[in-house]
Design a protein around this motif. Sequence first.
Motif, mmCIF file in Angstrom:
data_model
loop_
_atom_site.group_PDB
_atom_site.id
_atom_site.type_symbol
_atom_site.label_atom_id
_atom_site.label_comp_id
_atom_site.label_asym_id
_atom_site.label_seq_id
_atom_site.Cartn_x
_atom_site.Cartn_y
_atom_site.Cartn_z
ATOM 1 N N LEU A 263 1.022 -1.134 -0.122
ATOM 2 C CA LEU A 263 0.052 -0.008 0.065
ATOM 3 C C LEU A 263 0.840 1.119 0.016
ATOM 4 N N PHE A 264 1.757 1.276 0.736
ATOM 5 C CA PHE A 264 2.895 2.179 0.854
ATOM 6 C C PHE A 264 3.516 2.560 -0.374
ATOM 7 N N VAL A 265 3.984 1.593 -1.067
ATOM 8 C CA VAL A 265 4.595 1.695 -2.284
ATOM 9 C C VAL A 265 3.719 2.188 -3.278
ATOM 10 N N ALA A 266 2.755 1.653 -3.462
ATOM 11 C CA ALA A 266 1.359 1.917 -4.225
ATOM 12 C C ALA A 266 1.228 3.470 -4.283
ATOM 13 N N LEU A 267 0.904 4.011 -3.036
ATOM 14 C CA LEU A 267 0.656 5.240 -2.929
ATOM 15 C C LEU A 267 1.721 6.361 -3.429
ATOM 16 N N LEU A 268 3.156 5.944 -3.072
ATOM 17 C CA LEU A 268 4.227 6.670 -3.557
ATOM 18 C C LEU A 268 4.031 6.798 -5.142
ATOM 19 N N HIS A 269 3.403 5.922 -5.976
ATOM 20 C CA HIS A 269 3.063 6.024 -7.277
ATOM 21 C C HIS A 269 1.961 6.227 -7.779
ATOM 22 N N ALA A 270 0.898 6.511 -6.839
ATOM 23 C CA ALA A 270 -0.365 6.648 -7.014
ATOM 24 C C ALA A 270 -0.697 7.775 -8.123
ATOM 25 N N GLY A 271 0.201 8.563 -8.578
ATOM 26 C CA GLY A 271 -0.221 9.743 -9.271
ATOM 27 C C GLY A 271 0.080 9.633 -10.782
ATOM 28 N N THR A 272 0.417 8.202 -11.051
ATOM 29 C CA THR A 272 0.605 7.859 -12.530
ATOM 30 C C THR A 272 0.295 6.450 -12.642
ATOM 31 N N ALA A 273 -0.060 6.211 -13.778
ATOM 32 C CA ALA A 273 -0.272 4.597 -14.132
ATOM 33 C C ALA A 273 0.755 4.249 -15.085
ATOM 34 N N GLU A 274 1.595 4.920 -15.498
ATOM 35 C CA GLU A 274 2.568 4.599 -16.726
ATOM 36 C C GLU A 274 3.934 4.500 -15.793
ATOM 37 N N ALA A 275 4.527 3.459 -16.179
ATOM 38 C CA ALA A 275 6.005 3.114 -15.389
ATOM 39 C C ALA A 275 7.185 3.703 -16.184
ATOM 40 N N HIS A 276 8.347 3.871 -15.708
ATOM 41 C CA HIS A 276 9.375 4.331 -16.208
ATOM 42 C C HIS A 276 9.178 5.721 -16.955
ATOM 43 N N ARG A 277 8.298 6.624 -16.475
ATOM 44 C CA ARG A 277 8.163 7.967 -16.967
ATOM 45 C C ARG A 277 9.358 8.839 -16.835
ATOM 46 N N PHE A 278 9.833 8.677 -15.768
ATOM 47 C CA PHE A 278 10.978 9.579 -15.295
ATOM 48 C C PHE A 278 12.297 8.876 -15.435
ATOM 49 N N ALA A 279 12.677 8.279 -16.650
ATOM 50 C CA ALA A 279 13.828 7.495 -17.007
ATOM 51 C C ALA A 279 15.161 8.639 -16.905
ATOM 52 N N PRO A 280 16.329 8.129 -16.908
ATOM 53 C CA PRO A 280 17.354 9.296 -17.022
ATOM 54 C C PRO A 280 17.315 9.807 -18.352
ATOM 55 N N SER A 281 17.804 11.122 -18.500
ATOM 56 C CA SER A 281 17.946 11.666 -19.829
ATOM 57 C C SER A 281 19.336 11.219 -20.269
ATOM 58 N N LEU A 282 19.325 11.344 -21.745
ATOM 59 C CA LEU A 282 20.474 10.972 -22.506
ATOM 60 C C LEU A 282 21.060 12.226 -23.314
ATOM 61 N N PHE A 283 22.342 12.408 -23.353
ATOM 62 C CA PHE A 283 23.190 13.460 -23.873
ATOM 63 C C PHE A 283 24.208 12.688 -24.661
ATOM 64 N N LYS A 284 23.776 12.521 -25.980
ATOM 65 C CA LYS A 284 24.930 11.703 -26.840
ATOM 66 C C LYS A 284 25.390 12.587 -27.879
ATOM 67 N N LEU A 285 26.798 12.458 -27.870
ATOM 68 C CA LEU A 285 27.434 13.411 -29.122
ATOM 69 C C LEU A 285 28.143 12.243 -29.854
ATOM 70 N N VAL A 286 28.185 12.352 -31.187
ATOM 71 C CA VAL A 286 28.991 11.446 -32.223
ATOM 72 C C VAL A 286 29.748 12.414 -32.971
ATOM 73 N N GLU A 287 31.107 12.281 -33.230
ATOM 74 C CA GLU A 287 31.963 12.713 -34.002
ATOM 75 C C GLU A 287 31.689 12.273 -35.434
ATOM 76 N N THR A 288 31.516 13.257 -36.453
ATOM 77 C CA THR A 288 31.164 12.955 -37.801
ATOM 78 C C THR A 288 32.030 13.165 -38.560
ATOM 79 N N SER A 289 33.043 14.480 -38.416
ATOM 80 C CA SER A 289 34.179 14.499 -39.050
ATOM 81 C C SER A 289 34.942 15.177 -38.170
ATOM 82 N N ASP A 290 36.252 15.877 -38.602
ATOM 83 C CA ASP A 290 37.229 16.447 -37.625
ATOM 84 C C ASP A 290 36.426 17.531 -36.676
ATOM 85 N N HIS A 291 36.163 17.406 -35.492
ATOM 86 C CA HIS A 291 35.913 18.154 -34.472
ATOM 87 C C HIS A 291 34.339 18.729 -34.913
#
Length: 351
Positions: free
Chosen positions: A13-41
């Motif tokens: 009950l305690f666990v459910a109440l902590l998440h009662a505001g949403t019915a969708e899991a993984h909504r707050f997954a970590p953000s991703l900052f991705k950089l790929v070098e395509t040519s020199d610099h």
Amino acid sequence: MTTLSRIVAPLVLFVALLHAGTAEAHRFAPSLFKLVETSDHTYNIVWKTPTEATSNIPLRPVWPVSCLVKSENPILREGTGTVSSWALDCGPLGKDGLVGQKLGVTGLTENQASAMVMLSLRDGRSYQSVVNAEAPDFLVPAQPSQSKVMTEYSVLGAEHIWEGIDHLMFVFGLLLLVGGGARLLWTITAFTVGHSITLALVTLGFLTYPVSLIEFVIALSIFVLALELTRKEQDHPHQRLSLFKRHPWWLAGGFGLLHGMGFASALAEIGLPQSNVPLALLFFNIGIEVGQIAFVLLAIGAWWLLKTLLGSAVFADRIVIRQERLLPLPVYVLGGTSAMWCIERGLEVLG
């Protein structure tokens, strides 16, 4: 229900109440900052972050001020996140480019969030680091560190299992079903083996699947488990126990295969370092197991504490509501929440 489930049940009950505001899991997954070098610099940058935030201050990627933005694409909506992308010219930094420079994210403290920074260079070097409120910047070293991969992907795995309320609810349901002892050990082990197999197969590219369908079936697995918990064999003493209660490890292992695909979809959003894929995969899985074990130990610890309190005559005198009236509530929470997820995710599959 088992003796253990009778005492530990209110924890859900305690666990459910902590998440009662949403019915969708993984909504707050970590953000991703991705950089790929395509040519020199010159770098292509992708910034993916959850659409919903916990603060009015947005999360934003940060790169060296000497780098010049060559182009910027429109912001796109992808699942529960938004995706921004740029082309960046870091020629003014000199021959080393981003090596030796800091990359980071602002707004982490205000949003109580973390983000994954990933950098891939043309010469094959790749880097990854988790930035958070305590360490909002990543200094790109000359060579990537394997120990950093081990540490950071373990943390990501543990964070994911604790943020994935659907996975925790399934584990809790297994705990209610089998109680403690050797049966719990075998059941949790079967769940671990199941999700480890599909996590590896999907991540290494041997298996593909529609994400929305798997998310629906994961919700359905919790609903099936909740239905199993409503069965009362003690009302029919000559009736044999159901297959799930006689051999719960088959239930755990089979549904574990599905949950592993859910873990893999989260890992795909984070990304893997191409030079250390097996290592990152291994320690992401270890992090999941550590988080899962911690949750089980927490539940058992709560059982021991409540058992001690309920054994106290002083505490017992203050109990007004009979315990039997509270016992069905955790099962109703499991069933009701999973049914809501089934409807919500089922509509996504059909849509």
